[in-house]
Design a protein around this motif. Structure first.
Motif, PDB file in Angstrom:
ATOM      1  N   PHE A  34      31.737  64.455  60.394  1.00  0.00           N
ATOM      2  CA  PHE A  34      32.892  64.208  59.516  1.00  0.00           C
ATOM      3  C   PHE A  34      32.432  64.174  58.058  1.00  0.00           C
ATOM      4  O   PHE A  34      33.040  64.794  57.177  1.00  0.00           O
ATOM      5  N   LEU A  35      31.337  63.468  57.818  1.00  0.00           N
ATOM      6  CA  LEU A  35      30.860  63.354  56.435  1.00  0.00           C
ATOM      7  C   LEU A  35      30.446  64.720  55.893  1.00  0.00           C
ATOM      8  O   LEU A  35      30.639  65.023  54.711  1.00  0.00           O
ATOM      9  N   MET A  36      29.905  65.564  56.769  1.00  0.00           N
ATOM     10  CA  MET A  36      29.508  66.899  56.319  1.00  0.00           C
ATOM     11  C   MET A  36      30.745  67.698  55.913  1.00  0.00           C
ATOM     12  O   MET A  36      30.751  68.359  54.873  1.00  0.00           O
ATOM     13  N   SER A  37      31.819  67.584  56.714  1.00  0.00           N
ATOM     14  CA  SER A  37      33.040  68.313  56.336  1.00  0.00           C
ATOM     15  C   SER A  37      33.621  67.747  55.047  1.00  0.00           C
ATOM     16  O   SER A  37      34.117  68.477  54.192  1.00  0.00           O
ATOM     17  N   ASP A  38      33.525  66.428  54.892  1.00  0.00           N
ATOM     18  CA  ASP A  38      34.002  65.797  53.673  1.00  0.00           C
ATOM     19  C   ASP A  38      33.159  66.248  52.466  1.00  0.00           C
ATOM     20  O   ASP A  38      33.684  66.420  51.368  1.00  0.00           O
ATOM     21  N   ALA A  39      31.874  66.444  52.719  1.00  0.00           N
ATOM     22  CA  ALA A  39      31.003  66.923  51.633  1.00  0.00           C
ATOM     23  C   ALA A  39      31.467  68.300  51.168  1.00  0.00           C
ATOM     24  O   ALA A  39      31.471  68.600  49.966  1.00  0.00           O
ATOM     25  N   PHE A  40      31.905  69.134  52.130  1.00  0.00           N
ATOM     26  CA  PHE A  40      32.386  70.462  51.732  1.00  0.00           C
ATOM     27  C   PHE A  40      33.713  70.361  50.984  1.00  0.00           C
ATOM     28  O   PHE A  40      33.975  71.147  50.071  1.00  0.00           O
ATOM     29  N   THR A  41      34.550  69.394  51.355  1.00  0.00           N
ATOM     30  CA  THR A  41      35.811  69.204  50.613  1.00  0.00           C
ATOM     31  C   THR A  41      35.507  68.822  49.171  1.00  0.00           C
ATOM     32  O   THR A  41      36.007  69.439  48.224  1.00  0.00           O
ATOM     33  N   PHE A  42      34.670  67.806  49.000  1.00  0.00           N
ATOM     34  CA  PHE A  42      34.308  67.394  47.647  1.00  0.00           C
ATOM     35  C   PHE A  42      33.589  68.516  46.912  1.00  0.00           C
ATOM     36  O   PHE A  42      33.808  68.747  45.723  1.00  0.00           O
ATOM     37  N   GLY A  43      32.710  69.206  47.645  1.00  0.00           N
ATOM     38  CA  GLY A  43      31.969  70.304  47.036  1.00  0.00           C
ATOM     39  C   GLY A  43      32.910  71.379  46.528  1.00  0.00           C
ATOM     40  O   GLY A  43      32.762  71.877  45.406  1.00  0.00           O
ATOM     41  N   ALA A  44      33.926  71.709  47.342  1.00  0.00           N
ATOM     42  CA  ALA A  44      34.880  72.739  46.927  1.00  0.00           C
ATOM     43  C   ALA A  44      35.628  72.296  45.677  1.00  0.00           C
ATOM     44  O   ALA A  44      35.818  73.083  44.740  1.00  0.00           O
ATOM     45  N   PHE A  45      36.021  71.033  45.623  1.00  0.00           N
ATOM     46  CA  PHE A  45      36.710  70.524  44.431  1.00  0.00           C
ATOM     47  C   PHE A  45      35.819  70.661  43.199  1.00  0.00           C
ATOM     48  O   PHE A  45      36.226  71.150  42.149  1.00  0.00           O
ATOM     49  N   LEU A  46      34.584  70.181  43.344  1.00  0.00           N
ATOM     50  CA  LEU A  46      33.692  70.162  42.179  1.00  0.00           C
ATOM     51  C   LEU A  46      33.325  71.578  41.746  1.00  0.00           C
ATOM     52  O   LEU A  46      33.205  71.859  40.556  1.00  0.00           O
ATOM     53  N   ILE A  47      33.154  72.481  42.725  1.00  0.00           N
ATOM     54  CA  ILE A  47      32.781  73.852  42.380  1.00  0.00           C
ATOM     55  C   ILE A  47      33.965  74.554  41.728  1.00  0.00           C
ATOM     56  O   ILE A  47      33.800  75.323  40.774  1.00  0.00           O
ATOM     57  N   SER A  48      35.174  74.266  42.208  1.00  0.00           N
ATOM     58  CA  SER A  48      36.366  74.841  41.574  1.00  0.00           C
ATOM     59  C   SER A  48      36.468  74.372  40.126  1.00  0.00           C
ATOM     60  O   SER A  48      36.740  75.163  39.203  1.00  0.00           O
ATOM     61  N   TYR A  49      36.201  73.087  39.915  1.00  0.00           N
ATOM     62  CA  TYR A  49      36.163  72.547  38.551  1.00  0.00           C
ATOM     63  C   TYR A  49      35.125  73.294  37.713  1.00  0.00           C
ATOM     64  O   TYR A  49      35.390  73.691  36.573  1.00  0.00           O
ATOM     65  N   GLY A  50      33.956  73.516  38.310  1.00  0.00           N
ATOM     66  CA  GLY A  50      32.895  74.234  37.592  1.00  0.00           C
ATOM     67  C   GLY A  50      33.312  75.658  37.248  1.00  0.00           C
ATOM     68  O   GLY A  50      33.043  76.151  36.151  1.00  0.00           O
ATOM     69  N   THR A  51      33.991  76.323  38.182  1.00  0.00           N
ATOM     70  CA  THR A  51      34.434  77.704  37.948  1.00  0.00           C
ATOM     71  C   THR A  51      35.366  77.762  36.740  1.00  0.00           C
ATOM     72  O   THR A  51      35.196  78.596  35.845  1.00  0.00           O
TER      73      THR A  51
END
Lengths: 245, 144
Positions: A32-49
């Motif tokens: 679960f935490l790994m999937s949550d890491a991808f959710t947060f990661g996607a948010f942060l990477i979208s912000y970076g983009t």
């Protein structure tokens, strides 16, 4: 340390036991935490983009420079450092609670769970103050030739490039994505902290009622701990992406 | 140390450290790393407008590496992943390698957008419009 107890010739994949040598509940918490890491990661990477795609972005040292009861003093990074240390410290008290759980020491678990909950509440209080300060802020912005006073919201960004107006430098509206990403991502993280506090509260009550002593182990404290450390882990990256760089 | 064999899935209960020394040591390491990050953050603030692209981006990369180091300590020591067997470590770490592609591809994409915009899709020389106004999408909201 733990591996010393395991014979080297163990056949992990032959069935009859967990190939990961941990219980089902803990494996699932990790996944679960790994999937949550991808959710947060996607948010942060979208912000970076988005941040990489525009010519101007708000300078965090300029935006986050306030401290409670310090008036208009310019204190960049100070408040968010306090929040970071609060969360690191609550992570330490959490791991100490897990440690006491291994020793089956109920009083110790109770003490450290209370400290962890207090740390979480302190962090949420800090975040509430920071959001209020940003939303109710009052910054001069040049809009259509007129000076207006804006706070930072999901539709308004008073931190755009500065231009000359009547002999003084004044900011223009910046990309509105700034507020959306800031409130969206810190809000999503804050919601994780909030649910972490609720989970820890439930664990505290269950400890107090002696449920884990009856069960013979404190593994639930470990699972709650995994979630809590993950919240701290995400903050480390939010701190990097929004405040430091 | 026989405190718990909580389920039949576990062959060997992990032996847990008896002292809290390692926890406090990790706390010290995390605090020191955070303080170094803050010092570099203040350095960027202090040098704002003075430094060119290369020193700024290098400092930011150093801060990012220190953050990854902090993440390693939190996951390995606080979340005890470092104490698990190799199978467990791999099932978590290997999928996370997707982040390498994820970060590189999307930041590249963002940067490409900026270049296309500043050059009108490559039809003119790169010019950054410093004075360009980003008019918020909701003009009517501005009256409130």
């Amino acid at each position: 340390m733990s591996t010393t107890a395991i014979p080297t010739n163990t056949k992990w994949w032959n069935g009859g036991r967990s190939p990961f040598n941990i219980s089902y509940g803990k494996v699932m918490m990790w996944y679960f935490l790994m999937s949550d890491a991808f959710t947060f990661g996607a948010f942060l990477i979208s912000y970076g983009t988005i941040r990489f795609s525009v010519n101007h972005w708000a300078d965090p040292n300029h935006v986050f420079n306030a401290f409670p009861f310090a008036g208009h003093a310019n204190l960049p990074l100070a408040f968010v450092s306090l929040m970071t240390f609060i969360l690191i410290f609550s992570s330490v008290t959490m791991v100490l609670a897990v440690h006491e759980g291994h020793k089956m020491n109920r009083k110790g678990v109770e003490k450290y769970m209370i400290l962890t909950i207090l740390g979480g509440l302190a962090f949420l209080g800090c975040q509430a103050w920071e959001w209020t300060h940003m939303i109710t802020g009052d910054h001069a912005v040049l809009v259509n030739g007129q000076i207006e006073h804006w706070g930072t919201t999901v539709t308004r960004n008073p931190w755009g490039p500065e231009v000359m107006h009547n002999g003084a430098m004044v900011a223009t509206p910046g990309p509105i994505a700034f507020g959306g990403y800031f409130f969206g991502i810190t809000g999503f993280h804050g919601f994780h902290v909030f649910s972490g506090v609720i989970i820890n509260l439930v664990m505290y009550i269950k400890t107090k009622l002696g449920h884990f002593d009856q069960r013979g182990h404190y593994e639930m404290i470990e699972k709650a701990g995994l979630y809590w450390h993950f919240v701290d882990l995400v903050w480390v990256f939010v701190f990097l992406c929004f405040y430091l760089v | 140390m026989s405190s718990q064999v909580s389920s039949p899935e576990i062959t060997h209960a992990p032996e847990h450290a008896s002292g809290t020394g390692r926890i406090w040591k990790t706390f010290t390491v995390l605090s020191v790393l955070t303080i170094i990050e803050l010092a570099l953050g203040y350095l960027l603030y202090w040098k704002h407008g003075e430094w060119g692209y290369t020193p700024v981006i290098t400092t930011k990369l150093v801060i990012a590496v220190l953050t990854l180091l902090k993440a390693y300590y939190i996951v390995s020591i606080f979340m005890h992943l470092g104490d698990e067997i190799r199978n467990m470590i791999m099932t978590i770490i290997v999928p996370l390698l997707l982040f390498v592609w994820f970060i590189v591809a999307f930041l590249w994409d963002g940067n490409s957008w900026k270049t296309l915009r500043n050059t009108d899709g490559g039809s003119r020389a790169n010019q950054t419009e410093q004075h360009q106004q980003h008019v918020p999408a909701v003009e009517k909201d501005a009256k409130k």
